[in-house]
Design a protein around this motif. Structure first.
Motif, PDB file in Angstrom:
ATOM      1  N   ASN A 441       0.813  -1.210   0.000  1.00 50.98           N
ATOM      2  CA  ASN A 441       0.000   0.000   0.000  1.00 50.98           C
ATOM      3  C   ASN A 441       0.846   1.259   0.000  1.00 50.98           C
ATOM      4  O   ASN A 441       0.375   2.328   0.388  1.00 50.98           O
ATOM      5  N   TYR A 442       2.085   1.144  -0.419  1.00 47.06           N
ATOM      6  CA  TYR A 442       2.991   2.285  -0.405  1.00 47.06           C
ATOM      7  C   TYR A 442       3.698   2.339  -1.757  1.00 47.06           C
ATOM      8  O   TYR A 442       3.392   1.582  -2.677  1.00 47.06           O
ATOM      9  N   TRP A 443       4.638   3.256  -1.891  1.00 47.18           N
ATOM     10  CA  TRP A 443       5.383   3.367  -3.150  1.00 47.18           C
ATOM     11  C   TRP A 443       6.175   2.091  -3.419  1.00 47.18           C
ATOM     12  O   TRP A 443       6.691   1.457  -2.485  1.00 47.18           O
ATOM     13  N   TRP A 444       6.316   1.732  -4.697  1.00 48.57           N
ATOM     14  CA  TRP A 444       7.182   0.617  -5.064  1.00 48.57           C
ATOM     15  C   TRP A 444       8.574   0.854  -4.465  1.00 48.57           C
ATOM     16  O   TRP A 444       9.149   1.932  -4.598  1.00 48.57           O
ATOM     17  N   GLY A 445       9.088  -0.161  -3.807  1.00 45.29           N
ATOM     18  CA  GLY A 445      10.422  -0.052  -3.221  1.00 45.29           C
ATOM     19  C   GLY A 445      10.436   0.652  -1.883  1.00 45.29           C
ATOM     20  O   GLY A 445      11.482   0.727  -1.238  1.00 45.29           O
ATOM     21  N   GLY A 446       9.282   1.185  -1.434  1.00 48.61           N
ATOM     22  CA  GLY A 446       9.286   2.003  -0.230  1.00 48.61           C
ATOM     23  C   GLY A 446       8.787   1.319   1.025  1.00 48.61           C
ATOM     24  O   GLY A 446       9.008   1.814   2.129  1.00 48.61           O
ATOM     25  N   ASN A 447       8.098   0.191   0.900  1.00 51.30           N
ATOM     26  CA  ASN A 447       7.461  -0.445   2.049  1.00 51.30           C
ATOM     27  C   ASN A 447       8.459  -1.341   2.778  1.00 51.30           C
ATOM     28  O   ASN A 447       8.709  -2.480   2.389  1.00 51.30           O
ATOM     29  N   LEU A 448       9.021  -0.802   3.838  1.00 50.28           N
ATOM     30  CA  LEU A 448       9.960  -1.558   4.672  1.00 50.28           C
ATOM     31  C   LEU A 448       9.357  -1.796   6.058  1.00 50.28           C
ATOM     32  O   LEU A 448      10.087  -1.973   7.043  1.00 50.28           O
ATOM     33  N   SER A 449       8.031  -1.821   6.128  1.00 51.47           N
ATOM     34  CA  SER A 449       7.365  -1.988   7.415  1.00 51.47           C
ATOM     35  C   SER A 449       7.637  -3.362   8.023  1.00 51.47           C
ATOM     36  O   SER A 449       7.506  -3.546   9.236  1.00 51.47           O
ATOM     37  N   GLY A 450       8.031  -4.337   7.194  1.00 51.55           N
ATOM     38  CA  GLY A 450       8.300  -5.676   7.716  1.00 51.55           C
ATOM     39  C   GLY A 450       9.667  -5.847   8.340  1.00 51.55           C
ATOM     40  O   GLY A 450       9.957  -6.893   8.932  1.00 51.55           O
ATOM     41  N   VAL A 451      10.527  -4.844   8.233  1.00 54.19           N
ATOM     42  CA  VAL A 451      11.893  -4.976   8.755  1.00 54.19           C
ATOM     43  C   VAL A 451      11.903  -5.135  10.264  1.00 54.19           C
ATOM     44  O   VAL A 451      12.719  -5.866  10.829  1.00 54.19           O
ATOM     45  N   GLY A 452      10.990  -4.435  10.960  1.00 58.28           N
ATOM     46  CA  GLY A 452      10.985  -4.503  12.418  1.00 58.28           C
ATOM     47  C   GLY A 452      10.878  -5.918  12.932  1.00 58.28           C
ATOM     48  O   GLY A 452      11.607  -6.318  13.852  1.00 58.28           O
ATOM     49  N   ALA A 453       9.965  -6.717  12.346  1.00 57.59           N
ATOM     50  CA  ALA A 453       9.775  -8.097  12.789  1.00 57.59           C
ATOM     51  C   ALA A 453      10.721  -9.055  12.096  1.00 57.59           C
ATOM     52  O   ALA A 453      11.100 -10.087  12.670  1.00 57.59           O
ATOM     53  N   ASN A 454      11.103  -8.747  10.864  1.00 54.00           N
ATOM     54  CA  ASN A 454      11.936  -9.661  10.075  1.00 54.00           C
ATOM     55  C   ASN A 454      13.071  -8.895   9.408  1.00 54.00           C
ATOM     56  O   ASN A 454      13.045  -8.656   8.196  1.00 54.00           O
ATOM     57  N   PRO A 455      14.083  -8.479  10.163  1.00 53.60           N
ATOM     58  CA  PRO A 455      15.189  -7.752   9.544  1.00 53.60           C
ATOM     59  C   PRO A 455      16.028  -8.662   8.650  1.00 53.60           C
ATOM     60  O   PRO A 455      16.009  -9.884   8.798  1.00 53.60           O
ATOM     61  N   VAL A 456      16.732  -8.038   7.718  1.00 54.17           N
ATOM     62  CA  VAL A 456      17.664  -8.792   6.880  1.00 54.17           C
ATOM     63  C   VAL A 456      18.784  -9.335   7.752  1.00 54.17           C
ATOM     64  O   VAL A 456      19.352  -8.612   8.593  1.00 54.17           O
ATOM     65  N   ARG A 457      19.120 -10.590   7.545  1.00 49.67           N
ATOM     66  CA  ARG A 457      20.160 -11.247   8.338  1.00 49.67           C
ATOM     67  C   ARG A 457      21.428 -11.348   7.496  1.00 49.67           C
ATOM     68  O   ARG A 457      21.397 -11.858   6.386  1.00 49.67           O
ATOM     69  N   LEU A 458      22.551 -10.885   8.049  1.00 54.79           N
ATOM     70  CA  LEU A 458      23.806 -10.945   7.321  1.00 54.79           C
ATOM     71  C   LEU A 458      24.949 -11.043   8.309  1.00 54.79           C
ATOM     72  O   LEU A 458      24.850 -10.607   9.467  1.00 54.79           O
ATOM     73  N   GLU A 459      26.050 -11.602   7.828  1.00 58.11           N
ATOM     74  CA  GLU A 459      27.213 -11.810   8.695  1.00 58.11           C
ATOM     75  C   GLU A 459      27.898 -10.484   9.017  1.00 58.11           C
ATOM     76  O   GLU A 459      28.283 -10.224  10.147  1.00 58.11           O
ATOM     77  N   GLN A 460      28.071  -9.641   7.990  1.00 56.23           N
ATOM     78  CA  GLN A 460      28.684  -8.325   8.206  1.00 56.23           C
ATOM     79  C   GLN A 460      27.594  -7.353   8.647  1.00 56.23           C
ATOM     80  O   GLN A 460      27.011  -6.630   7.845  1.00 56.23           O
ATOM     81  N   GLU A 461      27.294  -7.323   9.939  1.00 53.72           N
ATOM     82  CA  GLU A 461      26.141  -6.581  10.426  1.00 53.72           C
ATOM     83  C   GLU A 461      26.295  -5.074  10.295  1.00 53.72           C
ATOM     84  O   GLU A 461      25.313  -4.336  10.407  1.00 53.72           O
ATOM     85  N   ASP A 462      27.523  -4.603  10.096  1.00 51.98           N
ATOM     86  CA  ASP A 462      27.746  -3.152  10.001  1.00 51.98           C
ATOM     87  C   ASP A 462      27.838  -2.678   8.556  1.00 51.98           C
ATOM     88  O   ASP A 462      28.453  -1.653   8.269  1.00 51.98           O
ATOM     89  N   LYS A 463      27.197  -3.394   7.645  1.00 50.29           N
ATOM     90  CA  LYS A 463      27.267  -3.027   6.223  1.00 50.29           C
ATOM     91  C   LYS A 463      25.897  -2.904   5.569  1.00 50.29           C
ATOM     92  O   LYS A 463      25.811  -2.777   4.348  1.00 50.29           O
ATOM     93  N   LEU A 464      24.831  -2.918   6.356  1.00 52.90           N
ATOM     94  CA  LEU A 464      23.482  -2.935   5.798  1.00 52.90           C
ATOM     95  C   LEU A 464      22.832  -1.551   5.888  1.00 52.90           C
ATOM     96  O   LEU A 464      22.822  -0.921   6.944  1.00 52.90           O
ATOM     97  N   VAL A 465      22.275  -1.087   4.755  1.00 53.77           N
ATOM     98  CA  VAL A 465      21.515   0.155   4.684  1.00 53.77           C
ATOM     99  C   VAL A 465      20.174  -0.154   4.033  1.00 53.77           C
ATOM    100  O   VAL A 465      20.128  -0.835   3.002  1.00 53.77           O
ATOM    101  N   TYR A 466      19.092   0.322   4.616  1.00 53.05           N
ATOM    102  CA  TYR A 466      17.781   0.161   3.990  1.00 53.05           C
ATOM    103  C   TYR A 466      17.496   1.384   3.122  1.00 53.05           C
ATOM    104  O   TYR A 466      17.806   2.524   3.507  1.00 53.05           O
TER     105      TYR A 466
END
Length: 909
Positions: A441-466
């Motif tokens: 229900n938001y702009w294409w590419g803009g809906n990151l409301s699911g990150v709070g419950a399901n964040p992206v998991r990665l080994e280099q935790e200090d390299k992620l930008v939403y």
């Protein structure tokens, strides 16, 4: 017995391809063969056979060593090219015979290309035989016009004869000299009708080089203004990381990426747009000059494939891109960005080359599997593993058909992103990875409301930008743009979909796309809310777009691909900047603001142009306000723009604007037109605590006094000159009551009081006391504390008879009263209707009152605007309703843009 058949294989009117097929119809094998035929055309090339004789139009050919044998029933073919085509593409008297071959073949005649200057007068073209002949050889030569014609050379048509034993002959063509400035031109010398030889090369190109030069271009330097700036943190060279909601450099200094999208490489054009009309480095220089520090560079997976090609490039302006693939062009952009201090975010905008986001709304497809998509990112990570210019990788643009956190391997974008990140960080664990949102229900590419419950998991935790996308009303009218609370409702919506990620310290946010043409008032309101929101959030961003050819948003550049749109830059100014170009080291505090001074040629030139330059003090001093510099600019042939980069000293101390000059001297190859330009350093520091406060006093005067002095005061002396303009604004006193021309008042250093004189006109009217205002403007060197001085003229006439009423006054002394109410309101505007009435006992001949509102009046009826300062309008009667009898009322009204803020104190009488 041999039989022969002829067929035309291809025919393009100016030439054709023919083929002759031989068949051995005998019962025994054939060892060697010959074919003869008559040709009504010029045979220009042959394969599978060789010419052994030519008499007029009768041509005899024979086998080559590898196709001499023909078994019984076997067939073979040989072919040739001829000119012209059409009706001439026929052979006659075609005969074939078996027999011994190997007799000497005819010599080959050819002609070489030539290059000649206009001033040479003669073009000597050499015809050669590859071997001598025992008999004379002749060939017809004829000139054919190309870009050069009869105005450039004298046509030739003749027969050239080689005597027995000769192998070289010369054809002379007279070249005509003219006075035209033109590029190289060409014509052709064509060979035909050879006797005793075979034509090996049927034509030569003759290039005429003009000796006429264009008029030297003029050279100009343009004035510029630059905000002084404040000392700021400079990013240390190297890779960036994240700490909570911040992006930091290698030394831990916070950095903000502020960039533009330069699209085109994701389309079938295969290269960033604009290269049809500008040099690619010139555009990147301009991006840096305007204050951007990052380029988000869209590409498609198709652009990475072997054999991919780039199009829509003017190679005269971009010769270094000739023959390069899309990926090789990206390599050059990355290299040059590193040289000038820009960082690159690679944006996988599409799978198949085309426009917009991928049609299936996923991160793979359109001929690209998930595995191939991951492999492409791994390849790019490896390719730029040693170059921190590529600071980030935006994994997929607007995966609007995807899901988030569902676990479905075909549609869960979180899983897809994690697979790509793993491959990227295996090749380069240092690079930032950018993950966009989905649609919903938001702009294409803009809906990151699911990150709070399901964040992206990665080994280099200090390299992620939403990296969300956000747009205003004109792109698509989302329901919140029609909410009664718009635009105050916007921060809550942004927080809901992506802003919370930064607020809660989950990760940094970089808004990858936002923009508009800002022609829709709602878009303007949206932007006025969005910029402070980004600033508060500390978010990075890349504006959509640099390109003017984005249909719904336009670009930073106007349609000429040259001129920046000032309004967009002004809107971005509060969040634009941040130096990412430090030399290797720890970063730190930079006290330098760079200013780009453009130097241009009036037209491209075919030779190098040079000009020396140097700085010179004005009110700005070298070593204090700016750094002195000098040098030489060199324009390569075809270049028309160079930039002198100068350093201005940034500080936080308030002061006046200052200026210095750039001087051009010693021009070579061009003529100086504008040899001096002023660089104005605008002071941008808060001067409230440093600058004196300026105010203008009220004054009173009798109508018969003739003149009144009105004083201006500084609350403290200044070390610098202070100036202000003074203008008069009519009130109840107007034309015929006083005389005053606008004037500039100057305070010398140390002076705190100045005055202006106003002439007062004595009349015989009984009209009561009247007033007008003196208004300060264009204040330099001081803060404006009180910009309006009320001048009251005391009437000296006592017997004017009945009907002489005062035309309005403060406090309702003349009996003028009224009311105001909102009649209609909408987002961004309203209509108000009011009434003024004469509650006094005397008639009013003219009336005025004040309206207090932050809104801007756009239309008014039954009243006129006499003046406007800040939030206060001075309103008065129209020409037809000046007279108000006791108890009489007048309806009036207006339309305004802004918030409907009319309270009980809106009207002042």
């Amino acid at each position: 017995m041999l039989s022969a058949q002829y067929a035309t294989v291809n025919d393009w009117s100016t030439g054709f391809q023919g083929a002759i097929t031989l068949t051995n119809d005998a019962g025994a094998a054939v060892e060697g063969w010959r074919v003869s035929f008559r040709a009504g055309f010029e045979l220009t090339q042959i394969w599978g056979a060789r010419i052994v004789a030519r008499e007029g139009d009768l041509i005899t050919v024979e086998n080559l060593s590898w196709n001499a044998a023909l078994a019984p029933g076997e067939a073979l073919s040989f072919g040739f090219l001829g000119a012209p085509g059409g009706e001439a593409a026929l052979v006659s008297e075609l005969e074939a015979a078996a027999g011994e071959t190997g007799e000497p073949v005819l010599p080959l005649v050819s002609v070489a290309d030539a290059e000649v200057s206009e001033t040479d007068g003669i073009a000597a073209l050499t015809l050669t035989l590859d071997r001598p002949s025992d008999s004379p050889v002749s060939v017809t030569v004829q000139t054919l016009a190309g870009s050069a014609d009869a105005a450039d050379f004298r046509p030739v048509s003749e027969v050239v004869v080689f005597a027995p034993g000769e192998t070289e002959a010369v054809v002379s063509v007279e070249i005509l000299d003219d006075d035209l400035v033109e590029g190289p031109e060409t014509f052709t010398l064509a060979l035909s009708g050879a006797e005793g030889a075979t034509i090996a090369d049927a034509s030569a190109t003759v290039t005429i080089l003009s000796d006429d030069r264009p008029e030297p271009p003029t050279i100009s330097v343009a004035p510029v203004e630059i905000a002084e700036g404040d000392p700021r943190t400079v990013a240390a060279a190297g890779w960036f990381s994240t700490e909570g909601s911040r992006i930091v450099d290698a030394a831990g200094n916070e950095v903000t990426l502020t960039g533009v999208n330069w699209f085109g490489a994701e389309t079938t054009r295969g290269a960033p747009d604009g290269l049809h009309t500008r040099n690619w480095q010139d555009m990147m220089d301009q991006m840096a000059e305007l204050g951007f520090n990052t380029i988000r560079l869209p590409f498609s997976n198709d652009a990475l494939r072997e054999g991919a090609e780039a199009h829509s490039i003017n190679y005269a302006l971009n010769p270094d891109l000739q023959g390069l693939s899309p990926l090789e062009i990206i390599d050059l952009i990355v290299d040059y960005a590193g040289e000038i201090g820009l960082r690159i975010i690679l944006d996988n905008h599409r799978n198949a080359a085309g426009d917009g986001a991928s049609s299936n709304g996923l991160w793979y497809g359109e001929g690209v599997s998930q595995a191939q998509w991951v492999a492409d990112w791994a390849m790019l990570a490896e390719r730029y593993a040693d170059d921190p210019t590529v600071i980030g990788m935006d994994l997929s643009n607007e995966p609007h058909g995807a899901e988030w956190g569902t676990g479905n391997p075909d549609r869960d974008w979180r899983l897809g992103a994690e697979a790509a990140i793993e491959a990227i960080h295996e090749a380069n664990p240092e690079v930032l990875v950018l993950v966009e949102g989905i649609g919903g229900n938001y702009w294409w590419g803009g809906n990151l409301s699911g990150v709070g419950a399901n964040p992206v998991r990665l080994e280099q935790e200090d390299k992620l930008v939403y990296s969300p996308h956000a747009y205003p009303n004109s792109i698509y009218s989302q329901p919140w743009f029609s909410d009664p609370d718009f635009p105050d409702n916007l921060p809550e919506i942004w927080d809901q979909y992506w802003g919370y990620i930064a607020r809660e310290g989950i990760a940094p946010v970089l808004v990858g796309e936002f923009g508009s043409r800002f022609e829709d008032p709602k878009d303007v309101a949206w932007m006025e809310a969005f910029i402070p929101y980004l600033d508060e959030l500390g978010a990075s961003w890349t504006f959509w777009s640099w390109n003017p050819n984005s249909g719904d948003t336009g670009g930073i550049l106007a349609d000429d691909w040259q001129t920046p749109i000032a309004g967009k830059l002004e809107a971005l100014a509060p969040i634009l900047g941040g130096d990412l170009s430090a030399e290797p080291g720890e970063g730190g505090i930079d006290t330098i603001t760079e200013v780009a001074v453009p130097v241009t040629l009036s037209a491209p030139y075919d030779a190098e142009v040079r000009v020396d330059w140097q700085t010179a003090d004005g009110t700005a001093r070298a070593g204090v306000d700016y750094e002195a510099a000098s040098g030489t600019l060199v324009f390569a042939p075809g270049e028309t723009r160079k930039v002198i980069t100068l350093e201005v000293v940034a500080d936080t101390a308030a002061g006046p604007d200052r200026a210095f000059s750039v001087l051009l001297t010693g021009a070579e190859g061009g003529v100086l037109e504008t040899a001096e330009a002023t660089v104005t350093i605008r002071d941008d520091d808060d001067a409230a605590a440093e600058l004196p406060a300026l105010a203008i006093s009220d004054a009173a005067v009798g109508e018969g006094d003739g003149e009144v002095l009105v004083e201006l005061h500084l609350d403290a002396p200044s070390d610098e000159a202070v100036t202000a303009t003074v203008t008069a604004r009519a009130g109840t006193a107007g034309e015929g009551d006083y005389a005053f021309a606008p004037v500039e008042v100057a305070f010398a250093p140390g002076q705190t009081v100045a005055s202006v004189a106003v002439s007062v006109i004595d009349d015989a009217l009984v009209e009561g006391d009247e007033h007008f205002d003196l208004v300060l403007g264009e204040v330099e060197g001081a803060e404006l504390a009180d910009g309006t001085g009320r001048v009251t003229i005391a009437d000296n006439d006592t017997d004017g008879g009945p009907g002489g009423g005062t035309g309005g006054g403060t406090g309702g002394d003349d009996g003028l009263t009224g009311s105001i109410a909102i009649d209609d309101a909408w987002n961004g505007g309203f209509v108000a209707r009011g009434e003024v009435s004469n509650a006094g006992t005397a008639a009013l001949d003219g009336w005025t009152f004040e309206l207090v509102t932050e809104a801007q009046i756009t239309n008014i009826w039954n009243a006129t605007i006499l003046g406007h300062e800040g939030d206060t309008y001075l309103l008065g009667n129209a020409a037809y309703n000046a007279e108000l009898a006791p108890g009489q009322a007048v309806d009036w009204g207006f339309q305004a843009a802004g918030q409907a803020d009319l309270g009980p104190d809106a009207l002042l009488f």
